[in-house]
Scaffold this active site. Structure first.
Site: not given
Length: 305
Positions: A40, A114-115, A232, A288
């Protein structure tokens, strides 16, 4: 996005030949192509993030072909698409790009950040040709999220708007079709609302009906590697990075993948994969997308060759 910058520059400066030879031995005669998908607020080719990461990989794995997926005509449009383009359409575009790339036709490894981790899993499930060999997910939210504590967009106004939209109506048709983060929003306080209205996550997680081709295609992976970041502060809950999530009806206690109905009923083949050693659960002691060069070389490079 800033978190990846730190990692990439550390790699470019300090990855050593001795570290690489300890993983590969002497000489590499064949490389496997790699497809990457960013997270993102990032883009395929940002020189401060995945652009530098791609360059680093090409330097330490001689001859590797790296495709960093670009979903948009330029970096600005692609960054916007990571917030506002329907995920199912993004996956379709990614499948088209991959299927038309002659360098990927013999098979490829994939790496999602991530996404991008759950988006590449959707590619694996929906688009088996050319074949994905290994799927590596860095901090992917495979059971979704129930919070957005540190949205990494360039504009805080965008992140504030996303939070407002999710709070007001994550499962309304308008929000589901036009807000990326809503499409993997998983409300444990209202599981039925999630299952019946999630346009993306509920589908790839076989929540409503079982698509046997999804299961078959997952089982064809050699390895599905999930990296969880133990500190995270962006993903809520961080257990989702290993396919865990909040127990239904509350948002404090979590269950593991192995305790979930998805696993016990084996709707996606994950139980079968786990028993066959195809699932790999790795952890990195950082926030993260933060990991050291030594950790990357020791834990990830063996799945890229």
């Amino acid at each position: 996005m800033a978190l990846i910058k730190v990692v990439v520059f550390a790699f470019v400066v300090t990855v050593s030949e001795s570290l690489l030879s300890s993983v590969w031995g002497t000489g590499i005669n064949k490389t496997v192509p790699l497809v990457m998908w960013h997270g993102m607020g990032d883009s395929c080719c940002n020189p401060l993030s995945l652009g530098a990461f791609k360059k680093m990989l090409e330097e330490i794995i001689p001859g590797i072909y790296v495709l960093s997926l670009q979903i948009g005509s330029n970096i600005m449009e692609e960054t916007k698409n990571s917030f506002f383009m329907n995920v199912n359409n993004q996956v379709k575009d990614a499948c088209d790009i991959i299927s038309k790339d002659p360098k990927l036709q013999g098979g490829y490894n994939s790496m999602g950040f991530s996404q991008g981790g759950q988006f590449l899993r959707a590619v694996a499930q929906r688009c088996p040709s050319p074949p994905m060999l290994n799927l590596i997910s860095f901090g992917g939210q495979h059971q979704g999220v129930f919070g957005l504590p540190h949205c990494p967009g360039e504009s805080s106004k965008i992140c504030d708007w996303i939070r407002m939209a999710l709070n007001v109506g994550a499962y309304t048709k308008l929000i589901q079709e036009h807000l990326v983060q809503a499409e993997y929003w998983h409300d444990p306080l209202n599981e039925e609302l999630y299952r019946n209205n999630s346009l993306f996550l509920a589908d790839i997680n076989q929540e409503v009906m079982v698509n046997e081709s999804y299961k078959k295609n997952m089982l064809s992976l050699k390895k599905f590697v999930m990296v969880k970041f133990l500190q995270d502060s962006m993903v809520d809950p961080k257990d989702t990075e290993w396919f865990g999530f909040y127990k239904p009806g509350q948002s404090k206690e979590t269950f593991t993948l192995q305790e979930s109905p998805l696993y016990t009923e084996d709707r996606l083949g994950l139980k079968q994969m786990d028993k066959a050693g195809q699932l790999v659960f790795l952890s990195a002691d950082g926030d993260h997308l933060q990991f050291s060069k030594e950790w990357f070389v020791e834990n990830i490079l063996p799945y890229l060759t």
